[in-house]
Design an enzyme around this catalytic site. Sequence first.
Site, PDB file in Angstrom:
ATOM      1  N   ASP A 271       0.835  -1.199   0.000  1.00 49.63           N
ATOM      2  CA  ASP A 271       0.000   0.000   0.000  1.00 49.63           C
ATOM      3  C   ASP A 271       0.871   1.252   0.000  1.00 49.63           C
ATOM      4  OD1 ASP A 271      -1.920   2.081   0.644  1.00 49.63           O
ATOM      5  OD2 ASP A 271      -3.247   0.468   1.284  1.00 49.63           O
TER       6      ASP A 271
ATOM      7  N   SER B 243      -6.842   4.287  -1.804  1.00 48.73           N
ATOM      8  CA  SER B 243      -6.653   2.839  -1.849  1.00 48.73           C
ATOM      9  C   SER B 243      -7.917   2.081  -2.245  1.00 48.73           C
ATOM     10  CB  SER B 243      -6.171   2.333  -0.482  1.00 48.73           C
ATOM     11  OG  SER B 243      -4.907   2.841  -0.175  1.00 48.73           O
TER      12      SER B 243
ATOM     13  N   HIS C 183      -9.936  -2.411   6.586  1.00 47.81           N
ATOM     14  CA  HIS C 183      -9.412  -1.242   5.883  1.00 47.81           C
ATOM     15  C   HIS C 183      -9.622  -1.414   4.380  1.00 47.81           C
ATOM     16  CE1 HIS C 183      -6.257   2.127   5.774  1.00 47.81           C
ATOM     17  NE2 HIS C 183      -7.180   2.501   6.642  1.00 47.81           N
TER      18      HIS C 183
ATOM     19  N   THR D  15      -7.959  -1.755   1.481  1.00 50.10           N
ATOM     20  CA  THR D  15      -7.370  -2.782   0.615  1.00 50.10           C
ATOM     21  C   THR D  15      -7.918  -4.171   0.893  1.00 50.10           C
ATOM     22  OG1 THR D  15      -5.370  -1.489   0.211  1.00 50.10           O
ATOM     23  CG2 THR D  15      -5.208  -3.878  -0.078  1.00 50.10           C
TER      24      THR D  15
ATOM     25  N   GLU E  42      -1.370  -7.927   2.067  1.00 46.89           N
ATOM     26  CA  GLU E  42      -1.104  -6.488   2.001  1.00 46.89           C
ATOM     27  C   GLU E  42      -0.049  -6.074   3.016  1.00 46.89           C
ATOM     28  OE1 GLU E  42      -3.250  -2.114   2.474  1.00 46.89           O
ATOM     29  OE2 GLU E  42      -3.915  -3.798   3.712  1.00 46.89           O
TER      30      GLU E  42
ATOM     31  N   HIS F 298       2.371   8.688   4.929  1.00 52.53           N
ATOM     32  CA  HIS F 298       1.498   9.805   5.313  1.00 52.53           C
ATOM     33  C   HIS F 298       2.102  10.598   6.472  1.00 52.53           C
ATOM     34  CE1 HIS F 298      -1.927   9.306   2.705  1.00 52.53           C
ATOM     35  NE2 HIS F 298      -2.147   8.062   3.082  1.00 52.53           N
TER      36      HIS F 298
ATOM     37  N   ASP G  22      -0.956   0.017  -4.884  1.00 53.92           N
ATOM     38  CA  ASP G  22      -2.218   0.641  -5.271  1.00 53.92           C
ATOM     39  C   ASP G  22      -2.048   2.084  -5.724  1.00 53.92           C
ATOM     40  OD1 ASP G  22      -1.480   1.304  -2.692  1.00 53.92           O
ATOM     41  OD2 ASP G  22      -3.475   1.096  -1.830  1.00 53.92           O
TER      42      ASP G  22
ATOM     43  N   HIS H  94      -1.164  11.077  -1.267  1.00 60.62           N
ATOM     44  CA  HIS H  94      -0.781  10.123  -2.303  1.00 60.62           C
ATOM     45  C   HIS H  94      -0.229  10.878  -3.501  1.00 60.62           C
ATOM     46  CE1 HIS H  94      -3.968   7.017  -0.768  1.00 60.62           C
ATOM     47  NE2 HIS H  94      -3.007   7.265   0.113  1.00 60.62           N
TER      48      HIS H  94
END
Length: 480
Positions: free
Chosen positions: A41, A85, A160, A162, A305, A314, A356, A444
């Site tokens: 991710d 995502s 979450h 994903t 993942e 982030h 992703d 992102h």
Amino acid sequence: MLKPVFLAVAAATALLAGCGGNSNNSSSADAPKNVIFFLGDGMGMTTQTAARIYKVGEDGELTMDTLPESAFVKTYSNNAQVTDSAPSMAAYMTGVKMNNEVISMTPETSAFDATGKDYLSGTDSTCPTSGNGTAVTTLLELAKKAGWSTGVVTTTRVTHATPAATYSHICHRDGENAIAAQVVPGGTGTGINAYNTALGDGLDVLMGGGRQFFLPTAAGGKRTDGRDLTAEFVAKGYTYVKNKTEFDAVAASDKTRLVGLFTSSHMSYDLDRDPAVEPSLAEMTTKAIDILQKKGSNGFFLMVEGGRIDHALHETTAKKALQDTVAFDDAIKAAIDKMKLSDADLKNTLIVVTADHDHTLVLNGYAARTGATTASNPGVLGLLKNFVNGALGTDSGGNPFTIIGFGNGENRPANRGALTDAQVADKAYHQEGAIPMAAGSETHGGTDVFLGAIGRGAENFTGVITNTEVFNLIRKSVGL
């Protein structure tokens, strides 16, 4: 109750017809087929490069670097140049472009009402059950329909975006109470909180964090309907584990069905993980394979993942992001090694590794080669040193700066000052961002991402493709 319907896409009519061209089919046409889909991710190509240097130096190789086939993947969503995502993972899983925040629904589905308010009440979903799109079938659901065993492993909450995109259908990714309800076989919920019947008798393996969305508020969870979904899993014959000791005690058999919820929210960053309490991503991956192989006489589908790469990015805490990327790579190696014990040439197993979306991490300046990061060498995490004479590189004000930076992020000092290698290589250090953002709100990026593949049908993955094409190529490769 949501009933997924398969959306025809342009290439779908040729999928099964194209399977006969696979060079492995003639020798293994009747053998069970397996798919392991790895998703890092937020693991953009710059993060991947930095993680390689961090672990093995500029001229080293991660396992993902050695995959024999590769492609570049375009990740834009149905309504955004830069995806989140939810629609990106859902595009891989369904072959359909959808809007940001939406999980495995048709393209017109919106996460927001006409006034712009999101369809949420706390962690409960208020998504309408009609008039706002319909569910689209996922690869995992196709695998269940084909009689395969199925599993989902993540370092994030299992609800979450994903992981949820493999088994859930919802207009807003943050309705995690409803997402949890959709994965519990025979649950009593209705509407958006109903069990997803396309999962048949349910997943065989589900592991990660996020226990809070499976427990009622009275038990310290976030469920407002009073249900204890962990107890409901156990009533359906699942083994439920909460820590590494219980995890280690689980033996794979053709009757084993495993739910592991190791933390209330996300699992720990790999740098912070207590190995006596939380299993690693590699350990969860190999345990899942053991169980799915025992149960899956027709083959299996497993999604893995490395989810906390994204969270560290982030935060702009680069050391955490790079270590979680390495832990993700360790899981890839563990899976390949495990599968080769029973499928030496991977003639019946397709392993796909991708991301992703990107982030805004960059490698600055003209740095001298650093080699791998060690206790005595900050490596790529350190201050930039000139490749000519090894002197510290400086900005226009004469101050040193780090090799790694971000296009935006929370650390944007008004006046840059002196920095040290010890300071910037610490796991808690937030690398500087060019554009100031709130804490934890680095964004992102929209750059294409890497895809690597090995095994059955891997040669189908080449060139520049969209994330929706990956869905079709996986189906073609294994005849799903």
